[in-house]
Design a protein around this motif. Structure first.
Motif, PDB file in Angstrom:
ATOM      1  N   GLY A 118     -33.048  23.440 -17.693  1.00  0.00           N
ATOM      2  CA  GLY A 118     -33.579  22.662 -16.496  1.00  0.00           C
ATOM      3  C   GLY A 118     -33.151  23.469 -15.154  1.00  0.00           C
ATOM      4  N   ASP A 119     -33.759  23.226 -14.103  1.00  0.00           N
ATOM      5  CA  ASP A 119     -33.351  24.003 -12.715  1.00  0.00           C
ATOM      6  C   ASP A 119     -32.544  23.119 -12.015  1.00  0.00           C
ATOM      7  OD1 ASP A 119     -33.483  25.717 -10.724  1.00  0.00           O
ATOM      8  OD2 ASP A 119     -35.450  24.847  -9.978  1.00  0.00           O
ATOM      9  N   PHE A 120     -31.272  23.421 -11.922  1.00  0.00           N
ATOM     10  CA  PHE A 120     -30.407  22.438 -11.561  1.00  0.00           C
ATOM     11  C   PHE A 120     -29.131  23.369 -10.780  1.00  0.00           C
ATOM     12  CE2 PHE A 120     -29.092  22.915 -15.965  1.00  0.00           C
ATOM     13  CZ  PHE A 120     -27.889  23.579 -15.700  1.00  0.00           C
ATOM     14  N   GLU A 121     -28.570  22.625  -9.813  1.00  0.00           N
ATOM     15  CA  GLU A 121     -27.480  23.018  -8.982  1.00  0.00           C
ATOM     16  C   GLU A 121     -26.233  22.865  -9.823  1.00  0.00           C
ATOM     17  OE1 GLU A 121     -27.036  25.040  -6.222  1.00  0.00           O
ATOM     18  OE2 GLU A 121     -29.207  25.394  -6.021  1.00  0.00           O
ATOM     19  N   ARG A 122     -25.317  23.659 -10.133  1.00  0.00           N
ATOM     20  CA  ARG A 122     -24.294  23.580 -10.977  1.00  0.00           C
ATOM     21  C   ARG A 122     -23.145  22.610 -10.321  1.00  0.00           C
ATOM     22  NH1 ARG A 122     -22.591  29.167 -13.862  1.00  0.00           N
ATOM     23  NH2 ARG A 122     -24.705  29.461 -14.690  1.00  0.00           N
ATOM     24  N   SER A 123     -23.343  22.602  -8.957  1.00  0.00           N
ATOM     25  CA  SER A 123     -22.268  21.924  -8.159  1.00  0.00           C
ATOM     26  C   SER A 123     -22.740  20.501  -8.322  1.00  0.00           C
ATOM     27  CB  SER A 123     -22.053  22.271  -6.820  1.00  0.00           C
ATOM     28  OG  SER A 123     -23.545  22.255  -6.050  1.00  0.00           O
ATOM     29  N   GLU A 124     -24.038  20.196  -8.274  1.00  0.00           N
ATOM     30  CA  GLU A 124     -24.500  18.783  -8.216  1.00  0.00           C
ATOM     31  C   GLU A 124     -24.238  18.249  -9.665  1.00  0.00           C
ATOM     32  OE1 GLU A 124     -28.609  16.504  -9.393  1.00  0.00           O
ATOM     33  OE2 GLU A 124     -28.624  18.671  -8.828  1.00  0.00           O
ATOM     34  N   VAL A 125     -24.359  19.084 -10.751  1.00  0.00           N
ATOM     35  CA  VAL A 125     -24.216  18.557 -11.903  1.00  0.00           C
ATOM     36  C   VAL A 125     -22.752  18.122 -12.258  1.00  0.00           C
ATOM     37  CG1 VAL A 125     -24.171  19.196 -14.541  1.00  0.00           C
ATOM     38  CG2 VAL A 125     -26.092  19.788 -12.847  1.00  0.00           C
ATOM     39  N   SER A 126     -21.742  19.095 -11.970  1.00  0.00           N
ATOM     40  CA  SER A 126     -20.500  19.071 -12.108  1.00  0.00           C
ATOM     41  C   SER A 126     -19.987  17.799 -11.456  1.00  0.00           C
ATOM     42  CB  SER A 126     -19.648  20.099 -11.725  1.00  0.00           C
ATOM     43  OG  SER A 126     -19.719  20.636 -10.331  1.00  0.00           O
TER      44      SER A 126
ATOM     45  N   GLU B 237     -31.920  14.923 -19.641  1.00  0.00           N
ATOM     46  CA  GLU B 237     -30.944  13.771 -20.450  1.00  0.00           C
ATOM     47  C   GLU B 237     -29.349  13.339 -19.943  1.00  0.00           C
ATOM     48  OE1 GLU B 237     -31.280  14.648 -24.220  1.00  0.00           O
ATOM     49  OE2 GLU B 237     -33.473  14.561 -24.482  1.00  0.00           O
ATOM     50  N   LEU B 238     -29.242  14.211 -18.585  1.00  0.00           N
ATOM     51  CA  LEU B 238     -27.886  14.149 -18.352  1.00  0.00           C
ATOM     52  C   LEU B 238     -27.481  12.580 -18.202  1.00  0.00           C
ATOM     53  CD1 LEU B 238     -25.323  15.701 -17.284  1.00  0.00           C
ATOM     54  CD2 LEU B 238     -26.394  15.688 -15.039  1.00  0.00           C
ATOM     55  N   ASP B 239     -28.195  11.907 -17.183  1.00  0.00           N
ATOM     56  CA  ASP B 239     -27.491  10.512 -17.036  1.00  0.00           C
ATOM     57  C   ASP B 239     -27.323   9.516 -18.158  1.00  0.00           C
ATOM     58  OD1 ASP B 239     -27.527  11.028 -14.353  1.00  0.00           O
ATOM     59  OD2 ASP B 239     -29.364  10.439 -13.909  1.00  0.00           O
ATOM     60  N   ILE B 240     -28.425   9.590 -19.154  1.00  0.00           N
ATOM     61  CA  ILE B 240     -28.222   8.894 -20.400  1.00  0.00           C
ATOM     62  C   ILE B 240     -26.935   9.487 -21.128  1.00  0.00           C
ATOM     63  CG2 ILE B 240     -29.472   8.173 -22.558  1.00  0.00           C
ATOM     64  CD1 ILE B 240     -32.132   8.691 -21.110  1.00  0.00           C
ATOM     65  N   ARG B 241     -27.094  10.651 -21.288  1.00  0.00           N
ATOM     66  CA  ARG B 241     -25.929  11.228 -22.344  1.00  0.00           C
ATOM     67  C   ARG B 241     -24.376  10.974 -21.672  1.00  0.00           C
ATOM     68  NH1 ARG B 241     -27.029  15.090 -25.884  1.00  0.00           N
ATOM     69  NH2 ARG B 241     -25.035  14.342 -26.751  1.00  0.00           N
ATOM     70  N   LEU B 242     -24.397  11.115 -20.307  1.00  0.00           N
ATOM     71  CA  LEU B 242     -23.225  10.688 -19.615  1.00  0.00           C
ATOM     72  C   LEU B 242     -22.849   9.206 -19.957  1.00  0.00           C
ATOM     73  CD1 LEU B 242     -23.186  12.666 -16.317  1.00  0.00           C
ATOM     74  CD2 LEU B 242     -22.253  13.169 -18.632  1.00  0.00           C
ATOM     75  N   ASP B 243     -23.584   8.248 -19.637  1.00  0.00           N
ATOM     76  CA  ASP B 243     -23.540   6.889 -20.224  1.00  0.00           C
ATOM     77  C   ASP B 243     -22.916   6.601 -21.396  1.00  0.00           C
ATOM     78  OD1 ASP B 243     -24.042   6.247 -17.671  1.00  0.00           O
ATOM     79  OD2 ASP B 243     -25.943   5.647 -17.893  1.00  0.00           O
ATOM     80  N   GLU B 244     -23.633   7.606 -22.439  1.00  0.00           N
ATOM     81  CA  GLU B 244     -23.211   7.334 -23.800  1.00  0.00           C
ATOM     82  C   GLU B 244     -21.871   7.638 -23.933  1.00  0.00           C
ATOM     83  OE1 GLU B 244     -27.770   7.975 -25.651  1.00  0.00           O
ATOM     84  OE2 GLU B 244     -26.066   9.664 -25.886  1.00  0.00           O
ATOM     85  N   ILE B 245     -21.414   8.928 -23.522  1.00  0.00           N
ATOM     86  CA  ILE B 245     -20.059   9.561 -23.494  1.00  0.00           C
ATOM     87  C   ILE B 245     -19.174   8.433 -22.918  1.00  0.00           C
ATOM     88  CG2 ILE B 245     -18.467  11.322 -22.817  1.00  0.00           C
ATOM     89  CD1 ILE B 245     -20.907  13.223 -23.038  1.00  0.00           C
ATOM     90  N   ALA B 246     -19.517   7.761 -22.005  1.00  0.00           N
ATOM     91  CA  ALA B 246     -18.534   7.101 -21.302  1.00  0.00           C
ATOM     92  C   ALA B 246     -18.327   5.791 -22.039  1.00  0.00           C
ATOM     93  CB  ALA B 246     -18.787   6.649 -19.794  1.00  0.00           C
ATOM     94  N   ASP B 247     -19.401   5.265 -22.799  1.00  0.00           N
ATOM     95  CA  ASP B 247     -19.313   4.051 -23.560  1.00  0.00           C
ATOM     96  C   ASP B 247     -18.230   4.488 -24.729  1.00  0.00           C
ATOM     97  OD1 ASP B 247     -20.463   1.310 -24.332  1.00  0.00           O
ATOM     98  OD2 ASP B 247     -20.978   2.677 -26.024  1.00  0.00           O
ATOM     99  N   LYS B 248     -18.742   5.684 -25.286  1.00  0.00           N
ATOM    100  CA  LYS B 248     -17.673   6.116 -26.402  1.00  0.00           C
ATOM    101  C   LYS B 248     -16.361   6.274 -26.127  1.00  0.00           C
ATOM    102  CE  LYS B 248     -17.273   9.842 -29.854  1.00  0.00           C
ATOM    103  NZ  LYS B 248     -17.958  10.769 -30.684  1.00  0.00           N
TER     104      LYS B 248
ATOM    105  N   ILE C 209     -26.000  19.252 -23.590  1.00  0.00           N
ATOM    106  CA  ILE C 209     -26.572  18.169 -22.856  1.00  0.00           C
ATOM    107  C   ILE C 209     -27.757  18.862 -22.326  1.00  0.00           C
ATOM    108  CG2 ILE C 209     -26.518  16.242 -21.245  1.00  0.00           C
ATOM    109  CD1 ILE C 209     -23.651  15.990 -21.869  1.00  0.00           C
ATOM    110  N   LYS C 210     -29.052  18.453 -22.679  1.00  0.00           N
ATOM    111  CA  LYS C 210     -30.225  18.600 -21.712  1.00  0.00           C
ATOM    112  C   LYS C 210     -30.081  18.114 -20.233  1.00  0.00           C
ATOM    113  CE  LYS C 210     -33.198  19.234 -25.777  1.00  0.00           C
ATOM    114  NZ  LYS C 210     -34.658  18.901 -26.239  1.00  0.00           N
ATOM    115  N   TYR C 211     -30.560  18.875 -19.430  1.00  0.00           N
ATOM    116  CA  TYR C 211     -30.439  18.221 -18.121  1.00  0.00           C
ATOM    117  C   TYR C 211     -31.284  17.254 -17.570  1.00  0.00           C
ATOM    118  CZ  TYR C 211     -30.875  17.939 -12.836  1.00  0.00           C
ATOM    119  OH  TYR C 211     -30.917  17.733 -11.569  1.00  0.00           O
TER     120      TYR C 211
END
Length: 394
Positions: free
Chosen positions: A294-302, A261-272, A257-259
């Motif tokens: 992407g430049d992200f904090e792992r704790s935020e993403v997890s 696109e995180l929100d979109i992909r998580l919604d897709e996985i939840a729907d599946k 998952i590209k950072y």
């Protein structure tokens, strides 16, 4: 009147294995074995041959023993005889120790060993084999097999049961060189390698049924492409083999998952999960997600992932490949990422076969998942580098 004899060939059931330390995953291995046994009974099979690693360890948990007993009793109640050999996971590498399979031994449950190494089945089928023996004993194994093959000449058909890799099929060091295993058998029934393989071998057919459940990440794509289950032999004038697929109820979802696109992909996985998986089963899926670019904090993403998917998943396995930002704010993506740097260093210093091991260990240790790192190491060691040290139980 001549009849067709049906034989189910399976291996690597690993009863008692608790993947990720989760009870539900241990139960999945029991369910897979039970479902295979039910299908074997439904197909009116005459014999079952199990080519090693019935259990995950030589001292299995009580539940593993009870499940095995239940399934073997069920087979025997349906007049199906069982023949087993010990795999490396079944054997405690000390002298004068017993196998857990000995608990089930009776007139219809047979352990093929170095001392009790052959049986004659219906329609004059000679069944023989050896338990797992370490690579260091290969010369002795060759001598024993050369003796066993002599008996094939007196019978219409012959089957050899072994546990280990055969060099003909795999590009790494195996327990058996091609010359170790003699010509003369119609069917070479193997265990130990968890992927399915079937090939012509010395005028016979050599086959791995694969494992009955997904024991590591590498088996997920293998299952999706080839399935899991067992091999069904039909023996009459010839020996024919076909794979029988038994679906696994627990699903695995593996995603990069590209950072961005995180929100979109998580919604897709939840729907599946909600609309495709959990409407058909109460077994929540295992998620294996790699977040990258992407430049992200792992704790935020997890945190975001667990908030969205934690309640509808059995386990979430995370790895990360963030973009590195250097002083002039220039982004360095794949070229200088830690993962890419590791791959380049491995390619420079070590054989290429270690590349995937290094990357998988990097991903596991980066998220402090020591159990997964150990599982990756053990799997790699068994598959690519096992030389048969005396005290190894893997």
């Amino acid at each position: 009147m001549k009849m067709t004899v049906k034989i189910a060939h399976l291996a690597d059931t690993h009863l008692g294995y608790r993947q990720y330390g989760i009870q539900e995953r241990e139960d999945d291995f029991y369910d897979a074995f039970k479902n295979v046994v039910d299908d074997i009974i439904e197909k009116d099979v005459d014999y079952v041959i199990h080519c090693g690693d019935l259990f995950e360890q030589p001292k299995p948990p009580i539940k593993a023993l009870l499940v095995a007993q239940e399934c073997f009793n069920k087979l025997m109640e349906n007049n199906i005889e069982v023949y087993v050999i010990a795999g490396n996971h079944d054997i405690l590498q000390r002298r004068k120790t017993s196998l857990p399979q000995e608990l089930f031994e009776n007139d219809n449950f047979h352990i093929i060993s170095t001392k009790n190494n052959h049986h004659i089945l219906k329609e004059d089928i000679y069944l023989t084999g050896l338990p797992y023996l370490q690579k260091v004993h290969e010369a002795q194994v060759k001598d024993m097999l050369d003796e066993l093959v002599l008996e094939t000449r007196a019978h219409k058909h012959s089957i050899l049961m072994l546990h280990g890799g055969v060099s003909k099929l795999f590009g790494f060091e195996c327990e058996f060189e091609n010359d170790t295993i003699p010509e003369g058998f119609d069917y070479y029934a193997l265990g130990h390698i968890h992927e399915r393989k079937m090939d012509k071998f010395k005028n016979g057919l050599l086959c791995y049924p694969g494992s009955t459940e997904i024991k590591n990440k590498g088996e997920i794509s293998e299952y999706e492409n080839k399935g899991k289950g067992y091999v069904l032999l039909s023996v009459d004038d010839s020996v024919e083999a076909e794979y029988v697929n038994i679906d696994l109820e627990r699903k695995f979802i593996v995603c990069d998952i590209k950072y961005s696109e995180l929100d979109i992909r998580l919604d897709e996985i939840a729907d599946k999960i909600n609309n495709e998986i959990l409407v058909n089963t109460d077994k929540k899926p295992v998620l294996i997600l790699n977040i990258k670019e992407g430049d992200f904090e792992r704790s935020e993403v997890s945190g975001k992932i667990y908030d969205k998917l934690g309640d509808i998943s059995l386990s979430v396995r995370l790895s990360y490949e963030p973009t590195i930002i250097i002083d002039d704010h220039k982004e360095i993506n794949d070229l200088l990422s830690p993962k890419k740097a590791l791959i380049n260093r491995i390619k420079t210093d070590i054989d290429e076969q270690f590349e995937s091991l290094g990357v998988d260990l990097y991903n596991s240790l980066a998220k402090r998942d020591l159990e997964e790192a150990k599982e990756i190491s053990d799997t790699f060691y068994e598959k690519f580098y096992y030389k048969g040290e005396e005290n190894d139980n893997k």
